[in-house]
Design a protein around this motif. Sequence first.
Motif, PDB file in Angstrom:
ATOM      1  N   GLU A 163       0.489  -1.355  -0.050  1.00  0.00           N
ATOM      2  CA  GLU A 163       0.171   0.343  -0.218  1.00  0.00           C
ATOM      3  C   GLU A 163       0.601   1.219  -0.032  1.00  0.00           C
ATOM      4  O   GLU A 163       0.661   2.522  -0.765  1.00  0.00           O
ATOM      5  CB  GLU A 163      -0.483   0.227   1.015  1.00  0.00           C
ATOM      6  N   ASP A 164       2.061   1.191   0.447  1.00  0.00           N
ATOM      7  CA  ASP A 164       3.432   2.378  -0.043  1.00  0.00           C
ATOM      8  C   ASP A 164       3.393   2.908  -1.045  1.00  0.00           C
ATOM      9  O   ASP A 164       3.570   3.830  -1.095  1.00  0.00           O
ATOM     10  CB  ASP A 164       4.698   2.182   1.365  1.00  0.00           C
ATOM     11  N   TYR A 165       3.330   2.084  -1.443  1.00  0.00           N
ATOM     12  CA  TYR A 165       3.395   2.263  -3.175  1.00  0.00           C
ATOM     13  C   TYR A 165       2.598   3.333  -3.497  1.00  0.00           C
ATOM     14  O   TYR A 165       2.943   4.355  -4.366  1.00  0.00           O
ATOM     15  CB  TYR A 165       3.325   1.321  -4.146  1.00  0.00           C
ATOM     16  N   LYS A 166       1.155   2.906  -3.692  1.00  0.00           N
ATOM     17  CA  LYS A 166      -0.229   3.503  -3.524  1.00  0.00           C
ATOM     18  C   LYS A 166       0.411   5.339  -3.382  1.00  0.00           C
ATOM     19  O   LYS A 166      -0.093   6.032  -3.639  1.00  0.00           O
ATOM     20  CB  LYS A 166      -1.130   2.476  -3.756  1.00  0.00           C
ATOM     21  N   THR A 167       0.312   5.177  -1.612  1.00  0.00           N
ATOM     22  CA  THR A 167      -0.023   6.118  -1.042  1.00  0.00           C
ATOM     23  C   THR A 167       0.797   7.287  -1.675  1.00  0.00           C
ATOM     24  O   THR A 167       0.443   8.172  -1.381  1.00  0.00           O
ATOM     25  CB  THR A 167       0.733   5.653   0.237  1.00  0.00           C
ATOM     26  N   THR A 168       2.172   6.876  -1.257  1.00  0.00           N
ATOM     27  CA  THR A 168       3.273   7.524  -1.560  1.00  0.00           C
ATOM     28  C   THR A 168       2.954   8.222  -3.419  1.00  0.00           C
ATOM     29  O   THR A 168       3.041   9.642  -3.545  1.00  0.00           O
ATOM     30  CB  THR A 168       5.027   6.917  -2.140  1.00  0.00           C
ATOM     31  N   SER A 169       2.610   7.493  -4.080  1.00  0.00           N
ATOM     32  CA  SER A 169       2.386   8.042  -4.813  1.00  0.00           C
ATOM     33  C   SER A 169       0.980   8.879  -5.784  1.00  0.00           C
ATOM     34  O   SER A 169       1.315   9.983  -6.252  1.00  0.00           O
ATOM     35  CB  SER A 169       2.058   6.858  -7.105  1.00  0.00           C
ATOM     36  N   GLU A 170       0.295   8.944  -4.952  1.00  0.00           N
ATOM     37  CA  GLU A 170      -1.074   9.831  -5.006  1.00  0.00           C
ATOM     38  C   GLU A 170      -0.810  11.139  -3.563  1.00  0.00           C
ATOM     39  O   GLU A 170      -0.802  12.084  -4.247  1.00  0.00           O
ATOM     40  CB  GLU A 170      -2.163   8.802  -3.665  1.00  0.00           C
ATOM     41  N   LEU A 171      -0.147  10.847  -2.494  1.00  0.00           N
ATOM     42  CA  LEU A 171       0.613  12.383  -2.339  1.00  0.00           C
ATOM     43  C   LEU A 171       1.218  13.447  -3.631  1.00  0.00           C
ATOM     44  O   LEU A 171       1.328  14.520  -3.433  1.00  0.00           O
ATOM     45  CB  LEU A 171       1.860  11.439  -1.088  1.00  0.00           C
ATOM     46  N   SER A 172       2.310  12.675  -3.911  1.00  0.00           N
ATOM     47  CA  SER A 172       2.995  13.051  -4.719  1.00  0.00           C
ATOM     48  C   SER A 172       2.243  13.799  -5.850  1.00  0.00           C
ATOM     49  O   SER A 172       2.462  15.155  -6.403  1.00  0.00           O
ATOM     50  CB  SER A 172       4.151  12.394  -5.789  1.00  0.00           C
ATOM     51  N   THR A 173       1.024  13.411  -6.621  1.00  0.00           N
ATOM     52  CA  THR A 173       0.048  13.886  -7.213  1.00  0.00           C
ATOM     53  C   THR A 173      -0.532  15.104  -6.551  1.00  0.00           C
ATOM     54  O   THR A 173      -1.056  15.549  -7.497  1.00  0.00           O
ATOM     55  CB  THR A 173      -0.928  12.325  -8.019  1.00  0.00           C
ATOM     56  N   LEU A 174      -1.238  14.437  -5.517  1.00  0.00           N
ATOM     57  CA  LEU A 174      -1.838  14.914  -4.961  1.00  0.00           C
ATOM     58  C   LEU A 174      -1.644  17.164  -4.767  1.00  0.00           C
ATOM     59  O   LEU A 174      -2.088  17.817  -5.275  1.00  0.00           O
ATOM     60  CB  LEU A 174      -2.252  14.902  -3.784  1.00  0.00           C
ATOM     61  N   TRP A 175       0.279  17.128  -4.687  1.00  0.00           N
ATOM     62  CA  TRP A 175       0.422  17.855  -4.269  1.00  0.00           C
ATOM     63  C   TRP A 175       1.728  18.430  -5.839  1.00  0.00           C
ATOM     64  O   TRP A 175       1.886  19.589  -5.108  1.00  0.00           O
ATOM     65  CB  TRP A 175       1.413  17.968  -3.310  1.00  0.00           C
ATOM     66  N   GLY A 176       1.304  17.540  -6.627  1.00  0.00           N
ATOM     67  CA  GLY A 176       2.163  18.402  -7.522  1.00  0.00           C
ATOM     68  C   GLY A 176       3.960  18.229  -7.436  1.00  0.00           C
ATOM     69  O   GLY A 176       4.533  18.835  -8.267  1.00  0.00           O
ATOM     70  N   THR A 177       4.389  17.065  -7.153  1.00  0.00           N
ATOM     71  CA  THR A 177       5.932  17.128  -7.085  1.00  0.00           C
ATOM     72  C   THR A 177       6.322  16.016  -7.781  1.00  0.00           C
ATOM     73  O   THR A 177       6.022  15.583  -8.399  1.00  0.00           O
ATOM     74  CB  THR A 177       6.270  16.606  -5.330  1.00  0.00           C
ATOM     75  N   GLU A 178       7.340  16.394  -8.248  1.00  0.00           N
ATOM     76  CA  GLU A 178       7.910  15.448  -8.576  1.00  0.00           C
ATOM     77  C   GLU A 178       8.417  13.714  -8.399  1.00  0.00           C
ATOM     78  O   GLU A 178       8.646  13.709  -6.829  1.00  0.00           O
ATOM     79  CB  GLU A 178       9.448  15.130  -9.952  1.00  0.00           C
ATOM     80  N   TYR A 179       8.272  12.440  -8.903  1.00  0.00           N
ATOM     81  CA  TYR A 179       7.894  11.439  -7.819  1.00  0.00           C
ATOM     82  C   TYR A 179       8.770  10.428  -8.402  1.00  0.00           C
ATOM     83  O   TYR A 179       9.150  10.379  -9.940  1.00  0.00           O
ATOM     84  CB  TYR A 179       7.006  11.229  -7.672  1.00  0.00           C
ATOM     85  N   LYS A 180       9.669  10.131  -7.965  1.00  0.00           N
ATOM     86  CA  LYS A 180      10.668   8.918  -8.384  1.00  0.00           C
ATOM     87  C   LYS A 180      10.769   7.614  -7.681  1.00  0.00           C
ATOM     88  O   LYS A 180      10.401   7.879  -6.470  1.00  0.00           O
ATOM     89  CB  LYS A 180      12.589   9.442  -8.620  1.00  0.00           C
ATOM     90  N   VAL A 181      11.117   6.726  -8.313  1.00  0.00           N
ATOM     91  CA  VAL A 181      11.391   5.078  -7.315  1.00  0.00           C
ATOM     92  C   VAL A 181      12.266   4.472  -7.044  1.00  0.00           C
ATOM     93  O   VAL A 181      12.755   4.225  -8.923  1.00  0.00           O
ATOM     94  CB  VAL A 181       9.930   4.101  -7.536  1.00  0.00           C
ATOM     95  N   VAL A 182      12.954   4.021  -6.487  1.00  0.00           N
ATOM     96  CA  VAL A 182      14.071   4.073  -6.806  1.00  0.00           C
ATOM     97  C   VAL A 182      14.210   2.343  -5.715  1.00  0.00           C
ATOM     98  O   VAL A 182      14.104   2.127  -4.098  1.00  0.00           O
ATOM     99  CB  VAL A 182      15.572   4.892  -5.932  1.00  0.00           C
ATOM    100  N   ASP A 183      14.548   0.377  -6.101  1.00  0.00           N
ATOM    101  CA  ASP A 183      14.546   0.168  -5.193  1.00  0.00           C
ATOM    102  C   ASP A 183      15.884  -0.243  -4.419  1.00  0.00           C
ATOM    103  O   ASP A 183      16.404   0.014  -5.969  1.00  0.00           O
ATOM    104  CB  ASP A 183      13.995  -1.320  -6.530  1.00  0.00           C
ATOM    105  N   VAL A 184      15.544  -0.146  -3.346  1.00  0.00           N
ATOM    106  CA  VAL A 184      16.938  -0.190  -2.968  1.00  0.00           C
ATOM    107  C   VAL A 184      17.580  -1.898  -2.268  1.00  0.00           C
ATOM    108  O   VAL A 184      18.515  -1.917  -1.767  1.00  0.00           O
ATOM    109  CB  VAL A 184      17.771   0.799  -1.554  1.00  0.00           C
ATOM    110  N   GLN A 185      16.424  -2.289  -2.349  1.00  0.00           N
ATOM    111  CA  GLN A 185      17.083  -4.030  -1.864  1.00  0.00           C
ATOM    112  C   GLN A 185      17.983  -4.604  -3.240  1.00  0.00           C
ATOM    113  O   GLN A 185      18.963  -5.067  -1.980  1.00  0.00           O
ATOM    114  CB  GLN A 185      15.785  -4.864  -2.563  1.00  0.00           C
ATOM    115  N   PRO A 186      18.536  -4.694  -3.920  1.00  0.00           N
ATOM    116  CA  PRO A 186      19.497  -5.104  -4.516  1.00  0.00           C
ATOM    117  C   PRO A 186      21.208  -4.433  -4.274  1.00  0.00           C
ATOM    118  O   PRO A 186      21.842  -5.351  -3.588  1.00  0.00           O
ATOM    119  CB  PRO A 186      19.921  -4.551  -6.304  1.00  0.00           C
ATOM    120  N   ALA A 187      20.827  -2.778  -3.305  1.00  0.00           N
ATOM    121  CA  ALA A 187      22.135  -2.512  -3.431  1.00  0.00           C
ATOM    122  C   ALA A 187      22.172  -3.222  -1.238  1.00  0.00           C
ATOM    123  O   ALA A 187      23.563  -3.386  -1.473  1.00  0.00           O
ATOM    124  CB  ALA A 187      21.435  -0.908  -2.800  1.00  0.00           C
TER     125      ALA A 187
END
Length: 260
Positions: free
Chosen positions: A71-95
Amino acid sequence: MTVKIPQITNEDAEGLIGFIKSTVESAGCKGVVVGLSGGVDSATVTKLCADAIGAENVLNVFMPSRVTPVEDYKTTSELSTLWGTEYKVVDVQPAVDALAAVLLSGRETPLERGNISARCRMIVLYNLAKKRNYLVVGTSNQSELMMGYFTKFGDGACDMTPMANLYKTEVRQLARIIGVPEPIIAKPPSAGLWEGQTDESEMGIRYEDLDGILYDLEQDRSDSQIAVDTGLPIEEIDRIRRQVKSMEHKRLPAIRPRDF
């Protein structure tokens, strides 16, 4: 509980917005990077930054790992869209996996792997900030800082920290004033470093009780007086006082010799 922590006002919010704006301008930077987790702290900082310098100058970075709730994927994307910020996803698991393979012995605790995750996330934020001439904005609050509830050179690393003087309960007040959605404010606080982890279960105390103790500590009140003010056992007051003292090294710059 009779502890009366001052209420947050619109003027407080405007002061923090002005602080962010002037800090970015003074640094000669073009914008800010904020790690967005879906919790109230990062959401509040994001909204403050958007109000201060314009949403188009705010980069939100969501950095999931294997234990991140879906659900955090959806929540963060929706917050960024709500406020108009640029949104980027970086998966840190490989590192995280690469470092864990080198560093961990098979006897590691969840905290050890969690600290690796937090430091990998900060590498991501500073890398992006450097490329864009942005500042990294921290999302820690005063409750976390006093308790040492952060990873040194992980989520504790930043160029500015707008909420460092606000207890967690005050952050919630501020969030309502500036328009953070109520489900975000009501969400159980979690650093998201391992499955099922929450702030309050890890610290062993509710933020409402903790903030009353921390506020009284800052007023130089005795343990017995704090116990009266909060209605909490004096043993709990002593535990929190010792925790705050022992975590001082995490809040201060690296100790240097005094005589040079």
